[in-house]
Design a protein around this motif. Sequence first.
Motif, PDB file in Angstrom:
ATOM      1  N   VAL A 570     -32.713  19.844  22.288  1.00 36.02           N
ATOM      2  CA  VAL A 570     -33.097  20.924  21.377  1.00 36.02           C
ATOM      3  C   VAL A 570     -32.026  22.007  21.394  1.00 36.02           C
ATOM      4  N   VAL A 571     -31.995  22.759  20.315  1.00 33.34           N
ATOM      5  CA  VAL A 571     -31.065  23.883  20.203  1.00 33.34           C
ATOM      6  C   VAL A 571     -31.736  25.014  19.453  1.00 33.34           C
ATOM      7  N   ILE A 572     -31.177  26.197  19.617  1.00 34.82           N
ATOM      8  CA  ILE A 572     -31.531  27.359  18.811  1.00 34.82           C
ATOM      9  C   ILE A 572     -30.255  27.796  18.109  1.00 34.82           C
ATOM     10  N   VAL A 573     -30.312  27.932  16.785  1.00 32.19           N
ATOM     11  CA  VAL A 573     -29.125  28.315  16.012  1.00 32.19           C
ATOM     12  C   VAL A 573     -29.185  29.794  15.691  1.00 32.19           C
ATOM     13  N   ASN A 574     -28.016  30.368  15.404  1.00 35.59           N
ATOM     14  CA  ASN A 574     -28.029  31.775  14.998  1.00 35.59           C
ATOM     15  C   ASN A 574     -28.190  31.904  13.490  1.00 35.59           C
ATOM     16  N   ILE A 607     -33.495  21.529  15.937  1.00 36.49           N
ATOM     17  CA  ILE A 607     -33.511  22.999  15.912  1.00 36.49           C
ATOM     18  C   ILE A 607     -34.944  23.471  16.121  1.00 36.49           C
ATOM     19  N   VAL A 608     -35.156  24.245  17.187  1.00 36.01           N
ATOM     20  CA  VAL A 608     -36.502  24.740  17.481  1.00 36.01           C
ATOM     21  C   VAL A 608     -36.623  26.243  17.273  1.00 36.01           C
ATOM     22  N   ASP A 624     -19.752  34.206  14.518  1.00 36.51           N
ATOM     23  CA  ASP A 624     -19.437  32.893  13.974  1.00 36.51           C
ATOM     24  C   ASP A 624     -20.695  32.026  13.989  1.00 36.51           C
ATOM     25  N   PRO A 625     -20.729  30.943  13.212  1.00 37.90           N
ATOM     26  CA  PRO A 625     -21.849  30.001  13.337  1.00 37.90           C
ATOM     27  C   PRO A 625     -21.946  29.519  14.784  1.00 37.90           C
ATOM     28  N   ALA A 626     -23.130  29.540  15.339  1.00 40.41           N
ATOM     29  CA  ALA A 626     -23.294  29.181  16.752  1.00 40.41           C
ATOM     30  C   ALA A 626     -24.666  28.580  16.987  1.00 40.41           C
ATOM     31  N   TYR A 627     -24.751  27.776  18.038  1.00 39.27           N
ATOM     32  CA  TYR A 627     -26.042  27.275  18.483  1.00 39.27           C
ATOM     33  C   TYR A 627     -26.090  27.323  20.003  1.00 39.27           C
ATOM     34  N   TYR A 628     -27.308  27.396  20.526  1.00 35.41           N
ATOM     35  CA  TYR A 628     -27.544  27.525  21.963  1.00 35.41           C
ATOM     36  C   TYR A 628     -28.227  26.270  22.487  1.00 35.41           C
ATOM     37  N   MET A 629     -27.773  25.788  23.644  1.00 33.87           N
ATOM     38  CA  MET A 629     -28.373  24.634  24.310  1.00 33.87           C
ATOM     39  C   MET A 629     -28.992  25.090  25.631  1.00 33.87           C
ATOM     40  N   PRO A 630     -30.132  24.539  26.021  1.00 31.46           N
ATOM     41  CA  PRO A 630     -30.779  24.961  27.263  1.00 31.46           C
ATOM     42  C   PRO A 630     -30.026  24.445  28.490  1.00 31.46           C
ATOM     43  N   GLN A 631     -30.014  25.262  29.514  1.00 32.35           N
ATOM     44  CA  GLN A 631     -29.309  24.919  30.744  1.00 32.35           C
ATOM     45  C   GLN A 631     -29.793  23.598  31.336  1.00 32.35           C
ATOM     46  N   ALA A 632     -31.070  23.352  31.234  1.00 31.46           N
ATOM     47  CA  ALA A 632     -31.626  22.136  31.848  1.00 31.46           C
ATOM     48  C   ALA A 632     -31.099  20.875  31.173  1.00 31.46           C
ATOM     49  N   GLN A 633     -30.628  20.975  29.931  1.00 33.83           N
ATOM     50  CA  GLN A 633     -30.077  19.811  29.222  1.00 33.83           C
ATOM     51  C   GLN A 633     -28.545  19.819  29.202  1.00 33.83           C
ATOM     52  N   SER A 634     -27.938  20.913  29.637  1.00 37.36           N
ATOM     53  CA  SER A 634     -26.475  21.010  29.685  1.00 37.36           C
ATOM     54  C   SER A 634     -26.078  21.945  30.828  1.00 37.36           C
ATOM     55  N   PRO A 635     -26.189  21.491  32.071  1.00 30.87           N
ATOM     56  CA  PRO A 635     -25.949  22.371  33.228  1.00 30.87           C
ATOM     57  C   PRO A 635     -24.512  22.872  33.282  1.00 30.87           C
TER      58      PRO A 635
END
Length: 815
Positions: A570-574, A607-608, A624-635
């Motif tokens: 999952v990701v969160i986008v700006n 996208i959640v 800039d266009p950006a998205y966030y990934m959770p630490q637990a899925q991308s340490p």
Amino acid sequence: MLNDLRFCLRSLRRQPGFALAAIATLAVGIGATTAIFSTVNAALLRPLPFPHPEDLFAVYTPATDGRFTLGRVSGVELVRLNTPAVSIVHAAGTGRIDTAILRDDGSAVNVVAYGVTEGFFDLFGVPMIVGRSFTPKEHVPAAPFAALLSYRVWRDLFGSDPAIAGKPMRLSIGPPTPATIVGVAPREFDIPHGADLWVNFAITPQSTGHGFDGYLRIRPGTRPERLQSEMAGAMAGIAHDYGSLGRNRRYEVQPLVSAMIGDLGPTLVVVLSAAALLLALSCVNVTNLMLARGAMRSREMAVRVALGAGRGRIVRQLLTESLVLSTAGAVAGLLLAFIGVRLLLARGASELPRLDRVPFDARVMAFSLVALVVTGLVVGFAPALRLAGTSVRTLMNESGRTSTEGASAHWLLKMMSVAEIALAITLVAGAGWLVKSFSNLGTADVGFAPQHRLVFDLVLPPARILPPPGSGPVTPGLVAERVMSWTRELEERIKAIGGVTDVATMASAPLGTDRDGALYLGVEGEVVDSEHPRVARAHRVGQGFFKAMGIRIIAGREFTADDRTGTQPVVIVNRTFARRYLGARDPLTVKFSAGYPDVPPAPLFTIVGVADDVRYVSAGQAADPAYYMPQAQSPYFLQTFVINTTLSDPTRIASSVRSAMKAMDPLIPIEPHALSEIVSASLSRQRIGMTLMMLFALAALALAAIGIYGVIAYASARRLGEVATRIALGATPSDVFWLMMKQGRTLTIAGTAVGLAVAYAGGRAASSLLYEVRASDPLILGSATVLVVAITLLAILVPARRMSQVDPSRIMRLD
């Protein structure tokens, strides 16, 4: 000439008020200009401490189709420059490594290291002060770590040990990693800026990740056109061999000095221009004084001419006086410049590249000498020219109390007064633009709330996380689980501190060091355009990050404990990502993949949530266009902790945070800082420019007021007989007052018109340095005009009021 000097000194000693006023005025102008020139010299003009620094450049590889890129270079792009087909002696790259030196007493010291590719130090041509630089064998894959220390680290951590070469040290790169110290760099070597040490790094010709800051030295005499053509050919070869990697990209070079100082250079040039205007205003002011004094000395000059003194002799005497005044002003100005530079460095300028020291070297002394001579000639030219072209009879008449001024003196004084008002408006408007620009930056919506928050960086060594070798397979899920476990434990310890409300982590902090990257995107259901791919920054953040940072979620949800390895990515986008790439589609129904140099078909990220835009690069650069990934899925092992508190001064709990970290792991040093301080530090360059312009504007107002007052007071004194006659014939004090005010009204109107035109042109020229400020801003131009006109009218008011109260009988008795 010696007689002229003696006569000049006697003349000035008889009029100490005039001499002090002229010297102080010139000291302000020359001192300000010299101080800023010394700063420009240190940052821009002082040669880099390397052989043939003009051949050194920074190299970037931006996209040619307008898409967002970081501009860094890849390994293959560096390799392709190191071929005989390109007129380059050598190209090399650096990559930042946040690590720590593990000391023998069990403590650790955080340092900023840079991995460097083969030939990096040879490119600059500087010998090590201790030991040697890296050898080619140390740049092959799997070579043992070697380290070169900066002079600062060698002095502070190793006591300037002259036998340091060959000794071991330990770095927290992965597990505690042994490295051999091979040398110490010269004190002046500071590339990249702030480097504590350098380690050997190996690249392969197939390395396509854009993670290097590139540097190169061109062959002497290479023309820019030829270099660009050859580099274009090298990029075309990459496009042929690697497809989309080299298409729509180009090499771009920038002189190394310009690359090091960034946008500080244009700011200094603007401020230097303002200082030059202030010097011009000082010259105008002193010229007015000289003209007024020259008119008062008309009979003296007439007598000297009548006794046989030639015009050239008179002109030489006046120029001698102006040069004496300029010399005294330059000496006092140098003292003011030295003090001003020291204060500037104390206010944080020394932390900027190339401003760690600002020497008053031969170039600065030469500049001061030129300023002295030019100022002396400019100040003495007008009165000398006037006297040289005036007859003896006219000079005799001008000295009489009841006569009017000579037409030439009257015209020159008027023009000088107009120039003073115009220059003052220009400087005050310039200060207004920079103040508003800085204010806009300070209040710009950066997307997060810096108040009440504390941040610190730490390097989490994998050895603290990973199981020992041979204990079983190390899977991504295991790594993520152990990182999360360690992070949660530290978060709980910090949350136990009084006043703490939220704690979270991130790999890259806004306005801090960029540890994330940018990837190409492929939106599900849409064809990927390999020629012009979509690009977005990929940020890695911990659970609770958005709340801890004060970032608004405008749609969907934040990350939860269920977003972990083994579940749907999952990701969160700006907001910018959603607007630019998804258009009218509902972001919460979209999936996309991301990768580099090609977009993979999987995994697909769901996208959640949609978060508000956050400005990561600077407060003045849109997100800039950006998205966030959770630490637990991308340490991630390089972590920045953010602590939200209820305290107005979050640094009050810094010692408690350090204690919590020490209890967790004493070998991981941290240094907490207020997040608001980081935001403020990001504006240091703009703050310096604004502060200097404000000081120049205040000085300009003072000089203009003094100059206008002197001109009007002199003109009024010359009309004493006329005023006495008017009063005797029935004129009221009010009539006299408005008569005197009228003579300054025309000067004020003309100076205001010229000043507005010059200020507008200057604002247009400097508009690229301003943030959301227009050169035609009516508030700034209007405020500058009102302020200068008010000061001008006040300067006119005082002598006008004095003239309205004269006693005509006393004046007539004197006549």
